[in-house]
Design a protein around this motif. Structure first.
Motif, PDB file in Angstrom:
ATOM      1  N   ASP A  28     114.793  27.401 -32.164  1.00  0.00           N
ATOM      2  CA  ASP A  28     115.927  26.493 -32.356  1.00  0.00           C
ATOM      3  C   ASP A  28     115.493  25.179 -32.995  1.00  0.00           C
ATOM      4  O   ASP A  28     116.204  24.620 -33.845  1.00  0.00           O
ATOM      5  N   LYS A  29     114.334  24.679 -32.611  1.00  0.00           N
ATOM      6  CA  LYS A  29     113.838  23.428 -33.202  1.00  0.00           C
ATOM      7  C   LYS A  29     113.440  23.637 -34.654  1.00  0.00           C
ATOM      8  O   LYS A  29     113.640  22.748 -35.500  1.00  0.00           O
ATOM      9  N   ILE A  30     112.893  24.793 -34.950  1.00  0.00           N
ATOM     10  CA  ILE A  30     112.524  25.095 -36.336  1.00  0.00           C
ATOM     11  C   ILE A  30     113.773  25.146 -37.205  1.00  0.00           C
ATOM     12  O   ILE A  30     113.821  24.560 -38.296  1.00  0.00           O
ATOM     13  N   LEU A  31     114.789  25.843 -36.730  1.00  0.00           N
ATOM     14  CA  LEU A  31     116.043  25.942 -37.475  1.00  0.00           C
ATOM     15  C   LEU A  31     116.704  24.581 -37.612  1.00  0.00           C
ATOM     16  O   LEU A  31     117.208  24.229 -38.693  1.00  0.00           O
ATOM     17  N   ASP A  32     116.708  23.801 -36.554  1.00  0.00           N
ATOM     18  CA  ASP A  32     117.333  22.481 -36.588  1.00  0.00           C
ATOM     19  C   ASP A  32     116.674  21.598 -37.642  1.00  0.00           C
ATOM     20  O   ASP A  32     117.346  20.832 -38.346  1.00  0.00           O
ATOM     21  N   TYR A  33     115.363  21.675 -37.755  1.00  0.00           N
ATOM     22  CA  TYR A  33     114.655  20.894 -38.760  1.00  0.00           C
ATOM     23  C   TYR A  33     115.133  21.267 -40.163  1.00  0.00           C
ATOM     24  O   TYR A  33     115.444  20.385 -40.989  1.00  0.00           O
ATOM     25  N   VAL A  34     115.172  22.573 -40.445  1.00  0.00           N
ATOM     26  CA  VAL A  34     115.563  23.023 -41.779  1.00  0.00           C
ATOM     27  C   VAL A  34     117.006  22.634 -42.085  1.00  0.00           C
ATOM     28  O   VAL A  34     117.346  22.301 -43.237  1.00  0.00           O
ATOM     29  N   GLN A  35     117.850  22.640 -41.090  1.00  0.00           N
ATOM     30  CA  GLN A  35     119.263  22.311 -41.295  1.00  0.00           C
ATOM     31  C   GLN A  35     119.494  20.828 -41.559  1.00  0.00           C
ATOM     32  O   GLN A  35     120.576  20.448 -42.012  1.00  0.00           O
ATOM     33  N   HIS A  36     118.516  19.998 -41.287  1.00  0.00           N
ATOM     34  CA  HIS A  36     118.687  18.554 -41.437  1.00  0.00           C
ATOM     35  C   HIS A  36     117.760  17.950 -42.494  1.00  0.00           C
ATOM     36  O   HIS A  36     117.440  16.757 -42.446  1.00  0.00           O
ATOM     37  N   ILE A  37     117.327  18.753 -43.456  1.00  0.00           N
ATOM     38  CA  ILE A  37     116.521  18.241 -44.556  1.00  0.00           C
ATOM     39  C   ILE A  37     117.217  18.519 -45.874  1.00  0.00           C
ATOM     40  O   ILE A  37     118.144  19.341 -45.954  1.00  0.00           O
ATOM     41  N   GLU A  38     116.769  17.816 -46.907  1.00  0.00           N
ATOM     42  CA  GLU A  38     117.195  18.141 -48.257  1.00  0.00           C
ATOM     43  C   GLU A  38     116.295  19.269 -48.725  1.00  0.00           C
ATOM     44  O   GLU A  38     115.148  19.044 -49.140  1.00  0.00           O
ATOM     45  N   ALA A  39     116.792  20.484 -48.648  1.00  0.00           N
ATOM     46  CA  ALA A  39     115.946  21.655 -48.874  1.00  0.00           C
ATOM     47  C   ALA A  39     115.716  21.952 -50.343  1.00  0.00           C
ATOM     48  O   ALA A  39     114.720  22.601 -50.698  1.00  0.00           O
ATOM     49  N   SER A  40     116.600  21.496 -51.215  1.00  0.00           N
ATOM     50  CA  SER A  40     116.466  21.793 -52.628  1.00  0.00           C
ATOM     51  C   SER A  40     115.155  21.214 -53.169  1.00  0.00           C
ATOM     52  O   SER A  40     114.853  20.028 -52.985  1.00  0.00           O
ATOM     53  N   GLY A  41     114.369  22.064 -53.815  1.00  0.00           N
ATOM     54  CA  GLY A  41     113.107  21.629 -54.392  1.00  0.00           C
ATOM     55  C   GLY A  41     111.958  21.571 -53.403  1.00  0.00           C
ATOM     56  O   GLY A  41     110.915  21.004 -53.711  1.00  0.00           O
ATOM     57  N   SER A  42     112.130  22.156 -52.235  1.00  0.00           N
ATOM     58  CA  SER A  42     111.119  22.025 -51.193  1.00  0.00           C
ATOM     59  C   SER A  42     110.215  23.256 -51.093  1.00  0.00           C
ATOM     60  O   SER A  42     110.622  24.380 -51.389  1.00  0.00           O
TER      61      SER A  42
END
Length: 302
Positions: A256-270
């Motif tokens: 859940d913490k891993i998913l939460d991190y990804v959901q709260h970042i600017e993922a484009s270009g990462s």
């Protein structure tokens, strides 16, 4: 047979004595015959194994190469393990399929890295990278990536490659990218030039002997490198892949913490740093769905 003796006419008393003697000699022979028959019967019965067949251990492979080939063949026959088929079989299957059908290795999206050292990729793309394998989670991660039709890049440690060469073969055969993560996961900047050279060359030889392709990607453990690391990587024709997004999944081990991190970042270009673990396996489907909902293309690096 007994030697010839002079023929003598036996008396009645002598005849009875010889008959008695013959009986005494015949009795042990009968006992011996009966005993031998019993032993043969027992041996025949003991040759049959009435134990549960499931308890019989499988025959061990005679060499490491045979063992790897055996495991790969068994996985290939398993409907739940997505493995590559022989080239001949693939060609036959392609002829039977519609024109818009592609093999898994052809459909895995990828991105060619232009820089020698990469911390990020162009906007609109995301790279999911998995460190510290191969492990018991490698095939699970590969299957999830295939299910969603996305790319993935695996950075393998040499000591683990020696333990799981079949997983290396499976991931490569199914079109995913493989890179080096050093031989022993040592901090490169703390090693001498010669030690760094050994860390790079040994793991490259292991992986290339399995994939039969030149190893191009390298990720230094802990992201630590120096001028010697750069020089060696350039000399070997490697591209160094770092990252710009780290959910610290190795520390939390919480899906859940891993998913939460990804959901709260600017993922484009990462370039997202992940490690092979059960938590990542459990979180991965939701991570992919979240990234796809943003219309991002999830690619493997090369």
């Amino acid at each position: 047979s007994e030697p010839d003796e002079p023929i003598a006419v036996p008396t009645e008393e002598g005849t009875d004595a010889r008959r008695s003697g013959r009986k005494r000699h015949r009795l042990p022979l009968k006992l011996v015959s009966a005993t031998m028959m019993s032993l043969i019967f027992v041996l025949l019965l003991s040759s049959f194994n009435y134990s549960d067949p499931s308890g019989i251990p499988p025959r061990q492979a005679t060499t490491a190469t045979v063992e790897v080939e055996t495991v790969i063949q068994l996985l290939a026959e398993n409907r739940h393990a997505i493995m590559a088929k022989p080239v001949a079989s693939l060609e036959e299957e392609t002829e039977k399929q519609p024109e818009d059908h592609h093999l898994p290795s052809d459909t895995v999206p990828y991105l060619e890295l232009d820089e020698f050292i990469s911390f990020s990729i162009p906007k609109g793309y995301v790279a999911l990278t998995f460190d510290d394998g191969p492990s018991k989670h490698s095939v699970d991660i590969m299957n999830i990536l295939q299910k969603y039709g996305v790319g993935g890049t695996f950075f393998f440690v040499g000591t683990n490659v020696k333990k799981h060469p079949d997983y290396v073969q499976a991931i490569h055969a199914n079109g995913f990218s493989i890179g080096s993560h050093s031989m022993t996961h040592s901090q490169m900047s703390s090693l001498s030039y010669k030690q760094q050279e050994m860390e790079l060359t040994r793991v490259a030889e292991l992986i290339e002997n399995i994939t039969h392709e030149k190893l191009v990607l390298f990720r230094p453990p802990y992201g630590a490198f120096d001028g010697q690391t750069e020089a060696l990587s350039r000399h070997q024709g490697n591209k160094m892949v770092l990252w710009n997004r780290d959910p610290e999944d190795w520390l939390t081990r919480d899906e859940d913490k891993i998913l939460d991190y990804v959901q709260h970042i600017e993922a484009s270009g990462s370039i997202i740093l992940l490690h092979e673990s059960q938590a990542v396996v459990d979180a991965l489907p939701r991570i992919i769905q979240h990234l796809q909902d943003q219309s991002l293309k999830i690619v493997r690096l090369q």
